[in-house]
Design a protein around this motif. Structure first.
Motif, short mmCIF file in Angstrom:
data_model
loop_
_atom_site.label_atom_id
_atom_site.label_comp_id
_atom_site.label_asym_id
_atom_site.label_seq_id
_atom_site.Cartn_x
_atom_site.Cartn_y
_atom_site.Cartn_z
N SER A 1 -16.77 -23.11 21.62
CA SER A 1 -17.59 -23.58 22.73
C SER A 1 -16.77 -23.62 24.02
O SER A 1 -16.13 -24.63 24.34
N ARG B 1 -12.09 -23.63 22.39
CA ARG B 1 -12.54 -22.55 23.27
C ARG B 1 -13.20 -21.41 22.48
O ARG B 1 -14.14 -20.78 22.95
N PRO C 1 -17.69 -23.99 27.18
CA PRO C 1 -17.97 -25.08 28.12
C PRO C 1 -17.32 -26.41 27.71
O PRO C 1 -16.84 -27.17 28.55
N HIS D 1 -13.68 -26.33 28.55
CA HIS D 1 -13.48 -26.55 29.98
C HIS D 1 -13.48 -28.04 30.31
O HIS D 1 -12.69 -28.52 31.13
N LYS D 2 -14.37 -28.80 29.63
CA LYS D 2 -14.42 -30.24 29.86
C LYS D 2 -13.19 -30.96 29.29
O LYS D 2 -12.81 -32.01 29.77
#
Length: 124
Positions: free
Chosen positions: A110, A107, A112, A115-116
């Motif tokens: 990155s 986190r 995003p 989140h994945k």
């Protein structure tokens, strides 16, 4: 002491309680007068007795064999580490905490991607 009547669990308990800081026994004593026992029960008793009496010698010998093996094949060290990690991940609490720490670390770099990585929330 009759080592043939000692169980493996009792031997392990005795090895846990004994002081491991004693220096290894002399090599002349360690390798001297070896004769192969005639029966299976005598063989079992000899192995248990030697594991207890020469514990430091066996630890040094085992460590030396591992060092030589890893020098000859450095990728084996990676394999041992990954195997230990796989076995540790079989423990649910370790796997969950590793997943949380990994997600927090990702986190930072990155969001995003982090989140994945999160597991999908299932509503029941």
């Amino acid at each position: 002491m009759d080592w043939s009547n000692v169980t493996i669990d009792e031997l392990v308990d005795a090895l846990k309680e004994v002081e491991w800081s004693q220096p290894p026994r002399p090599l002349a004593e360690f390798f001297a007068k070896f004769t192969v026992p005639k029966t299976q029960s005598k063989w079992d008793g000899r192995v248990k007795c030697n594991m207890y009496y020469y514990r430091s010698n066996y630890f040094v010998l085992f460590s030396l064999v591992l060092v030589i093996a890893f020098i000859r094949n450095p990728f084996a060290l990676v394999a041992v580490f990954l195997t230990a990690l796989d076995i540790a991940c079989l423990n649910d609490s370790f796997a969950v905490s590793l997943s949380e720490k990994l997600t927090r670390t990702v986190r930072r770099f990155s969001p995003p991607l982090a989140h994945k990585l999160r597991a999908p929330v299932s509503i029941q």
